[in-house]
Design a protein around this motif. Sequence first.
Motif, PDB file in Angstrom:
ATOM      1  N   THR A 328       0.819  -1.218   0.000  1.00 16.23           N
ATOM      2  CA  THR A 328       0.000   0.000   0.000  1.00 16.23           C
ATOM      3  C   THR A 328       0.854   1.270   0.000  1.00 16.23           C
ATOM      4  OG1 THR A 328      -0.092   0.151   2.411  1.00 16.23           O
ATOM      5  CG2 THR A 328      -1.797  -1.173   1.359  1.00 16.23           C
ATOM      6  N   ARG A 329       2.153   1.098   0.134  1.00 15.94           N
ATOM      7  CA  ARG A 329       3.086   2.239   0.217  1.00 15.94           C
ATOM      8  C   ARG A 329       2.627   3.258   1.256  1.00 15.94           C
ATOM      9  NH1 ARG A 329       6.250   1.222  -4.004  1.00 15.94           N
ATOM     10  NH2 ARG A 329       5.247   0.092  -5.692  1.00 15.94           N
ATOM     11  N   SER A 344      -6.487  -7.597  15.189  1.00 17.05           N
ATOM     12  CA  SER A 344      -6.215  -6.183  14.908  1.00 17.05           C
ATOM     13  C   SER A 344      -7.353  -5.715  14.029  1.00 17.05           C
ATOM     14  CB  SER A 344      -4.899  -6.005  14.158  1.00 17.05           C
ATOM     15  OG  SER A 344      -3.808  -6.075  15.051  1.00 17.05           O
ATOM     16  N   ARG A 345      -7.506  -4.397  13.971  1.00 11.76           N
ATOM     17  CA  ARG A 345      -8.494  -3.878  13.024  1.00 11.76           C
ATOM     18  C   ARG A 345      -7.779  -3.167  11.884  1.00 11.76           C
ATOM     19  NH1 ARG A 345     -13.986  -1.600  15.386  1.00 11.76           N
ATOM     20  NH2 ARG A 345     -12.670   0.107  16.033  1.00 11.76           N
ATOM     21  N   LEU A 346      -8.232  -3.441  10.664  1.00 18.82           N
ATOM     22  CA  LEU A 346      -7.559  -2.895   9.496  1.00 18.82           C
ATOM     23  C   LEU A 346      -8.051  -1.500   9.149  1.00 18.82           C
ATOM     24  CD1 LEU A 346      -7.532  -6.040   7.152  1.00 18.82           C
ATOM     25  CD2 LEU A 346      -5.673  -5.178   8.593  1.00 18.82           C
ATOM     26  N   GLY A 347      -9.111  -1.044   9.809  1.00 20.87           N
ATOM     27  CA  GLY A 347      -9.633   0.289   9.499  1.00 20.87           C
ATOM     28  C   GLY A 347     -10.348   0.326   8.163  1.00 20.87           C
ATOM     29  N   LEU A 348     -10.931  -0.796   7.756  1.00 20.29           N
ATOM     30  CA  LEU A 348     -11.669  -0.828   6.484  1.00 20.29           C
ATOM     31  C   LEU A 348     -13.127  -0.452   6.735  1.00 20.29           C
ATOM     32  CD1 LEU A 348     -10.415  -4.166   4.859  1.00 20.29           C
ATOM     33  CD2 LEU A 348      -9.393  -1.897   4.785  1.00 20.29           C
ATOM     34  N   SER A 349     -13.761   0.089   5.714  1.00 23.03           N
ATOM     35  CA  SER A 349     -15.188   0.393   5.819  1.00 23.03           C
ATOM     36  C   SER A 349     -15.966  -0.920   5.639  1.00 23.03           C
ATOM     37  CB  SER A 349     -15.593   1.376   4.719  1.00 23.03           C
ATOM     38  OG  SER A 349     -15.500   0.711   3.465  1.00 23.03           O
ATOM     39  N   PRO A 350     -17.226  -0.963   6.090  1.00 21.35           N
ATOM     40  CA  PRO A 350     -18.028  -2.178   5.889  1.00 21.35           C
ATOM     41  C   PRO A 350     -18.074  -2.579   4.410  1.00 21.35           C
ATOM     42  CG  PRO A 350     -19.161  -0.678   7.379  1.00 21.35           C
ATOM     43  CD  PRO A 350     -17.944   0.051   6.884  1.00 21.35           C
ATOM     44  N   LEU A 356     -13.902  -7.425   0.072  1.00 20.50           N
ATOM     45  CA  LEU A 356     -12.834  -8.400   0.334  1.00 20.50           C
ATOM     46  C   LEU A 356     -13.402  -9.824   0.329  1.00 20.50           C
ATOM     47  CD1 LEU A 356      -9.816  -8.073   0.967  1.00 20.50           C
ATOM     48  CD2 LEU A 356     -10.389  -7.862   3.374  1.00 20.50           C
ATOM     49  N   ARG A 357     -14.583  -9.956   0.889  1.00 22.04           N
ATOM     50  CA  ARG A 357     -15.216 -11.276   0.936  1.00 22.04           C
ATOM     51  C   ARG A 357     -15.764 -11.666  -0.445  1.00 22.04           C
ATOM     52  NH1 ARG A 357     -19.872 -13.839   1.259  1.00 22.04           N
ATOM     53  NH2 ARG A 357     -21.109 -11.945   1.033  1.00 22.04           N
ATOM     54  N   ALA A 358     -16.503 -10.721  -1.066  1.00 28.41           N
ATOM     55  CA  ALA A 358     -17.199 -11.054  -2.307  1.00 28.41           C
ATOM     56  C   ALA A 358     -16.216 -11.265  -3.472  1.00 28.41           C
ATOM     57  CB  ALA A 358     -18.188  -9.944  -2.650  1.00 28.41           C
ATOM     58  N   ARG A 359     -15.237 -10.382  -3.607  1.00 28.22           N
ATOM     59  CA  ARG A 359     -14.348 -10.480  -4.766  1.00 28.22           C
ATOM     60  C   ARG A 359     -13.101 -11.315  -4.505  1.00 28.22           C
ATOM     61  NH1 ARG A 359     -11.822  -6.368  -7.090  1.00 28.22           N
ATOM     62  NH2 ARG A 359     -12.011  -4.845  -5.401  1.00 28.22           N
ATOM     63  N   ARG A 386      -4.722  -8.602  -1.748  1.00 33.36           N
ATOM     64  CA  ARG A 386      -6.182  -8.508  -1.790  1.00 33.36           C
ATOM     65  C   ARG A 386      -6.672  -7.334  -0.950  1.00 33.36           C
ATOM     66  NH1 ARG A 386      -8.022 -14.943  -1.564  1.00 33.36           N
ATOM     67  NH2 ARG A 386      -6.754 -15.595  -3.317  1.00 33.36           N
ATOM     68  N   ILE A 387      -6.037  -7.123   0.198  1.00 36.54           N
ATOM     69  CA  ILE A 387      -6.439  -5.977   1.031  1.00 36.54           C
ATOM     70  C   ILE A 387      -6.129  -4.672   0.283  1.00 36.54           C
ATOM     71  CG2 ILE A 387      -5.944  -4.688   3.165  1.00 36.54           C
ATOM     72  CD1 ILE A 387      -5.459  -7.467   4.509  1.00 36.54           C
ATOM     73  N   ALA A 388      -4.929  -4.597  -0.281  1.00 38.98           N
ATOM     74  CA  ALA A 388      -4.541  -3.362  -1.016  1.00 38.98           C
ATOM     75  C   ALA A 388      -5.528  -3.095  -2.137  1.00 38.98           C
ATOM     76  CB  ALA A 388      -3.113  -3.509  -1.549  1.00 38.98           C
ATOM     77  N   ASP A 389      -6.008  -4.153  -2.744  1.00 42.23           N
ATOM     78  CA  ASP A 389      -6.920  -3.998  -3.883  1.00 42.23           C
ATOM     79  C   ASP A 389      -8.268  -3.371  -3.501  1.00 42.23           C
ATOM     80  OD1 ASP A 389      -7.456  -4.567  -6.747  1.00 42.23           O
ATOM     81  OD2 ASP A 389      -9.097  -5.737  -5.855  1.00 42.23           O
ATOM     82  N   VAL A 390      -8.736  -3.619  -2.278  1.00 39.84           N
ATOM     83  CA  VAL A 390     -10.052  -3.056  -1.914  1.00 39.84           C
ATOM     84  C   VAL A 390      -9.954  -1.660  -1.300  1.00 39.84           C
ATOM     85  CG1 VAL A 390     -11.066  -5.343  -1.551  1.00 39.84           C
ATOM     86  CG2 VAL A 390     -10.197  -4.074   0.426  1.00 39.84           C
ATOM     87  N   LEU A 391      -8.733  -1.206  -1.060  1.00 32.68           N
ATOM     88  CA  LEU A 391      -8.592   0.114  -0.381  1.00 32.68           C
ATOM     89  C   LEU A 391      -9.074   1.250  -1.252  1.00 32.68           C
ATOM     90  CD1 LEU A 391      -5.164  -0.200   1.468  1.00 32.68           C
ATOM     91  CD2 LEU A 391      -7.453  -0.354   2.440  1.00 32.68           C
TER      92      LEU A 391
END
Length: 391
Positions: A328-329, A344-350, A356-359, A386-391
């Motif tokens: 994510t740089r 931990s919490r990643l700070g992602l929105s719902p 992340l789950r669907a795709r 995958r996490i970087a991709d949904v940000l």
Amino acid sequence: MFTALPAYPEDAILRLMALYRDDPRKDKIDLGVGVYRDEAGRTPVMRAVRAAEKQLWQDQDTKSYVGLLGAPDFANAMTSLVLGTLGTGRIAAAATPGGTGALRIAFDLVALSAPDAAIWLPAPTWPNHESILAHLKRPVHRYRYAAQDGTLDAAGMLEDLSAARAGDVVLLHGCCHNPTGIDPDRAQWSAVADCLAAGRLLPLVDLAYLGFGDGLDADAAPVRMLAERCPEMLVAVSGSKTFGVYRDRAGVLLGLAEKSEQATALRSALAHLNRQTYSFPPDHGARIVTMVLNDPALREDWQVEIDGMRIRINSLRGELAAGLKQKTRSDRFATIATQRGMFSRLGLSPRQVEDLRARHSVYIVGDGRINIAGLNAGMIPTVCERIADVL
Ligand code: LMR
């Protein structure tokens, strides 16, 4: 009669477990429910537990009832694991079905002895704390806990707790805060303990991840500090993760009274509450835990194994933080390396969590909580991508 029942909201964590189970995708990754997994993705029966079960199977000659408070040697072993020799003579202990059973009895005890006391929960906290207290219709307040940057909002926490009324109950996660992994450091714990003592607030410690933070003694240190400074305390201890006996429901509620006479009254109240709730607490898991703690060889082997789990989680933390920084740089995930325990919490929105789950078939809880112990070294680059991709 049952037509009047409303539809209850499903527990978010348990719902996620079911969705994962039903997902046919081969590359799915479960970072949802808080169970420990090894490198191969298994939640193992710990070696010492297996050995104790074998021995119990050979030696146990009755399944008759034990007692309303469970077996005294279980209570003693768990008390000394958590508190050492602190509070001797002032402690009442009740075996319970898991840590949740201990919490439930603790909440009921508060309702019995201090019906007007409010219970203060950290924001955020394990959703089931909120849900059980809502079910019991208990007054709840929230204190600030997690800051936006993934560290403790110590000033906010102390300011909020200073506003509590004498006799209120403060729920604290003894170590490995669920869902954030943010724990106070020693100085911050000391300030919290002083604040509770000065305000005559009752600490109720939820201790579900003992041994998963910085080691068994280090993780018990905050509870011990509270026991030294506060005249009364409750500790809901779970054996689920610490001994890997999740489904056997081995928990205990420890109550520290100011004086030994009060411990006698407390013991009687705990026996009464157990009797009203489920009569006798389960014994199998408690017996296994007792055997592990009281047999020097089993205990040593268990400690080696739990230390290995903790070291593995902490190294996964470092790798995940580094991988996310690279993909994510940015430094926004740096605190994952210093947080402790399974979560931990990643700070992602719902929406990002759902994406992340669907795709990408990566399952994390809706508030962005990730179970670090569900990772393995091999999957970290993929998960980071995958996490970087949904940000
Ligand atoms: C969790 O938070 O995932 C665990 O404590 C399991 C549970 O019962 O929610």
